[in-house]
Write an enzyme that holds these catalytic residues in place. Structure first.
Site, PDB file in Angstrom:
ATOM      1  N   LYS A 186      22.369  29.344  44.914  1.00  0.00           N
ATOM      2  CA  LYS A 186      22.479  28.548  46.140  1.00  0.00           C
ATOM      3  C   LYS A 186      21.528  29.121  47.182  1.00  0.00           C
ATOM      4  CE  LYS A 186      27.279  27.416  45.096  1.00  0.00           C
ATOM      5  NZ  LYS A 186      28.705  27.597  45.449  1.00  0.00           N
TER       6      LYS A 186
ATOM      7  N   GLU B  61      32.148  29.561  32.599  1.00  0.00           N
ATOM      8  CA  GLU B  61      32.986  29.379  33.780  1.00  0.00           C
ATOM      9  C   GLU B  61      34.321  28.782  33.354  1.00  0.00           C
ATOM     10  OE1 GLU B  61      31.819  27.461  37.882  1.00  0.00           O
ATOM     11  OE2 GLU B  61      32.544  25.900  36.537  1.00  0.00           O
TER      12      GLU B  61
ATOM     13  N   ASP C  94      36.583  30.808  38.256  1.00  0.00           N
ATOM     14  CA  ASP C  94      36.227  29.884  39.328  1.00  0.00           C
ATOM     15  C   ASP C  94      37.428  29.590  40.219  1.00  0.00           C
ATOM     16  OD1 ASP C  94      34.658  28.063  40.806  1.00  0.00           O
ATOM     17  OD2 ASP C  94      35.473  26.385  39.647  1.00  0.00           O
TER      18      ASP C  94
END
Length: 282
Positions: free
Chosen positions: A136, A197, A218
């Site tokens: 990100k 994940e 997560d």
């Protein structure tokens, strides 16, 4: 991290693009200063933090005006106090004026990333957890921001989609199951690190059984992370991720997870307040 050659190529491209958008066909305001004029300037910080950005500052000056001389008074990763002079510059006045905003933009952003990272690293000290960044990042500046994370004491997660597997919810749905996705990945690239994940303890068990190297928890609570550590029993490394901020970081670290990834290190950055001032009139 990328090789020295790729780092240098990316660095030059970052700076070239930044200069193009700011300078364009030329700095018309700098032309108000005689072309023969020389000047000296200082870059300093108005607040405490961690300095970062030397390669981008140096490259900015090289591309805009290679006659600018730099004297560094702080290094990347250094703690800096308010009013600390970080750098002294000397050279053609026009070049200094043109370079000012571009070099400050890089230094402010990267120092902001390094500062936030250092603060988060300090929150997990005394635990086994290591702080990771994510993908990100500001588009086009991933390498720069990940460099800043390292200067702040954090570690880099994968650089992109090419250097490690991260099998997420949509991959699992498309493949049919965690086990199927892992099996296909192992057959295609058996030596590449493989992370899965998971969103529940049941999926955690499936990922462990499938042989994942690393499992991302997560949006697990601290209690769920602690349970995951017990259930995994060291069969895979565990990474906590999702919604973790400075208020929850220490509690997650104390659960015994191996890694904590924090997207806000590079996504929600507050640039450090840096300035550049001439100390001699052109």
């Amino acid at each position: 991290m990328q090789s020295d050659h790729r780092f240098q190529a990316a660095l030059e491209a970052h700076v070239r693009a930044a200069i193009e958008e700011d300078v364009g066909s030329g700095d018309i305001t700098a032309e108000l200063v005689p072309g023969s004029a020389s000047a000296r300037a200082r870059v300093f910080t108005r607040e405490a933090g961690v300095f970062c950005g030397k390669p981008w500052i140096a490259e900015t000056c090289r591309q805009i005006e290679p006659r600018i001389e730099l004297q560094w008074l702080a290094g990347d990763g250094d703690d800096i106090a308010p009013e600390k002079v970080l750098l002294e510059l000397a050279g053609p006045a026009r070049g200094l004026l043109t370079a000012e905003r571009t070099l400050l933009n890089f230094a402010q952003l990267l120092s902001g990333v390094a500062t936030r990272t250092r603060r988060c690293v300090e929150l997990v000290q005394g635990t086994r957890a290591r702080l990771l960044d994510t993908r990100k990042t500001v588009p086009g500046l991933r390498l720069a921001q990940k460099y800043a994370v390292r200067c702040g004491g954090g570690e880099n997660h994968r650089m992109g989609l090419f250097d490690a597997y991260l099998i997420k919810e949509n991959h699992i749905v498309a493949a049919g199951s965690i086990r199927a996705a892992v099996a296909t990945a192992r057959s295609l690239n058996p030596k590449v690190r493989l992370e899965v994940e998971v969103e529940s303890l049941a999926e955690l068990d499936e990922a462990v059984d499938a042989g994942a190297d690393l499992i991302m928890l997560d949006n697990f609570s601290a209690e769920e992370c602690a349970e995951a550590v017990v259930r995994t029993g060291g069969k895979a490394k565990l990474e906590a991720s999702g919604g973790i901020d400075e208020d929850s970081l220490a509690a997650i670290a104390r659960t015994g997870v191996d890694y904590i990834s924090v997207g806000s290190l590079t996504k929600a950055v507050r640039p450090l307040d840096l300035s550049m001032l001439f100390v001699e009139a052109p």
